[in-house]
Design a protein around this motif. Structure first.
Motif, PDB file in Angstrom:
ATOM      1  N   ALA A 104      -2.669  17.958  82.551  1.00  0.00           N
ATOM      2  CA  ALA A 104      -2.929  19.358  82.902  1.00  0.00           C
ATOM      3  C   ALA A 104      -2.294  19.666  84.254  1.00  0.00           C
ATOM      4  N   LEU A 105      -2.066  20.939  84.506  1.00  0.00           N
ATOM      5  CA  LEU A 105      -1.493  21.382  85.779  1.00  0.00           C
ATOM      6  C   LEU A 105      -2.523  22.137  86.595  1.00  0.00           C
ATOM      7  N   TRP A 125       6.510  24.202  76.589  1.00  0.00           N
ATOM      8  CA  TRP A 125       7.596  23.348  76.083  1.00  0.00           C
ATOM      9  C   TRP A 125       7.173  21.882  76.060  1.00  0.00           C
ATOM     10  N   PHE A 126       6.473  21.451  77.099  1.00  0.00           N
ATOM     11  CA  PHE A 126       6.072  20.045  77.211  1.00  0.00           C
ATOM     12  C   PHE A 126       4.679  19.763  76.647  1.00  0.00           C
ATOM     13  N   GLY A 127       4.115  20.723  75.918  1.00  0.00           N
ATOM     14  CA  GLY A 127       2.832  20.475  75.267  1.00  0.00           C
ATOM     15  C   GLY A 127       1.658  20.349  76.215  1.00  0.00           C
ATOM     16  N   ALA A 245       8.714  16.691  82.951  1.00  0.00           N
ATOM     17  CA  ALA A 245       9.665  15.994  82.087  1.00  0.00           C
ATOM     18  C   ALA A 245       9.575  14.488  82.292  1.00  0.00           C
ATOM     19  N   GLU A 246       9.416  14.061  83.536  1.00  0.00           N
ATOM     20  CA  GLU A 246       9.314  12.625  83.818  1.00  0.00           C
ATOM     21  C   GLU A 246       8.009  12.049  83.281  1.00  0.00           C
ATOM     22  N   PHE A 247       6.924  12.793  83.423  1.00  0.00           N
ATOM     23  CA  PHE A 247       5.647  12.337  82.858  1.00  0.00           C
ATOM     24  C   PHE A 247       5.762  12.153  81.347  1.00  0.00           C
ATOM     25  N   ARG A 248       6.347  13.120  80.665  1.00  0.00           N
ATOM     26  CA  ARG A 248       6.478  13.031  79.214  1.00  0.00           C
ATOM     27  C   ARG A 248       7.459  11.929  78.807  1.00  0.00           C
TER      28      ARG A 248
END
Length: 255
Positions: A104-105, A125-127, A245-248
């Motif tokens: 979560a953000l 985009w990244f769910g 993006a890096e987390f995903r």
């Protein structure tokens, strides 16, 4: 043709006070309007000017036909996009049980509508299902935010809360990491990134406030390329995209 009352209602969407009072928000453009409808948002009013064929999903709703001149007079856009609609604001409650099982953000004081819209679009985009905003973050139903999401608004639950209270409850209810983006922190690409967790992103100018930083367990930074001429910082929307993006990537390729 729109009535004067309807025109007045549309015009009032420029003011947060009236958006909150009527529980409505404005969206413009055939794609954004149709995407919001497909995602389950409820339109209160739809109007359209002559032009190209409208998306098929709109034929199921009553559409008020207006002239291009009338659209120009009520639109919030420099270049109006044929379709304008009022939608009912969705209402969400913070589900800690769900949030502590995912990425979560947390947004601390994001002020620019374009930045918030970009972050919401990126999260979709990244769910990423939930974004928790400080109460002084720009209103999600601000027209510029809505347009910047490009319809992704319906795919992400955006909450407004006291961040210290939220993070206090979150950290007491689980042992998940709380990551925070800083100019000085551990290299994002060398850090052990874990999901579920939350990522805190700070205000465009001041960064993350001290009382919020107290809850952060892992400070991370996007390293500057060795050949860089030394830009002061990255735009918060760009930073959010790189970090998520890096987390995903880590999540997908570490299994």
């Amino acid at each position: 043709m729109l009535s004067q009352r309807q025109k007045k209602l549309i015009a009032s969407m420029a003011n947060k006070k009236f958006r909150d009072e009527y529980k409505l928000f404005l969206a413009e453009g055939p794609k954004i309007v149709s995407d919001l409808i497909v995602s389950g948002m409820k339109p209160r009013l739809i109007c359209a000017a002559p032009g190209k064929e409208l998306p098929k999903v709109l034929v199921h709703f009553e559409i008020i036909e207006i002239s291009q001149k009338e659209l120009d007079s009520i639109s919030f856009q420099i270049t109006p996009q044929q379709v304008l609609a009022l939608f009912e604001q969705p209402k969400y409650t913070i589900n800690y049980n769900a949030i502590k099982q995912e990425l979560a953000l947390v947004l601390d004081g994001i002020q620019d509508p374009g930045n918030l819209g970009t972050i919401i679009r990126m999260a979709d985009w990244f769910g990423i299902n939930n974004i928790i905003c400080s109460k002084d973050t720009v209103d999600i139903f601000n027209n510029k935010v809505v347009q910047a999401t490009m319809g992704a608004l319906a795919g992400v639950r955006v909450h407004y809360a006291d961040l210290a209270e939220f993070l206090g409850t979150y950290t007491k209810s689980c042992s998940n990491p709380v990551y925070g983006t800083f100019l000085e922190g551990n290299n994002l690409y060398q850090e052990k990134l874990l999901t579920p967790s939350v990522i805190v992103l700070g205000n465009e100018g001041r960064g993350i406030r001290d009382n919020i930083a107290e809850y952060i367990t892992d400070k991370i930074t996007i390293p500057m390329y060795s050949g860089s001429r030394g830009s002061e910082s990255l735009n918060v929307g760009v930073s959010a995209a790189i970090v998520c993006a890096e987390f995903r990537r880590v999540e997908a390729y570490s299994k």
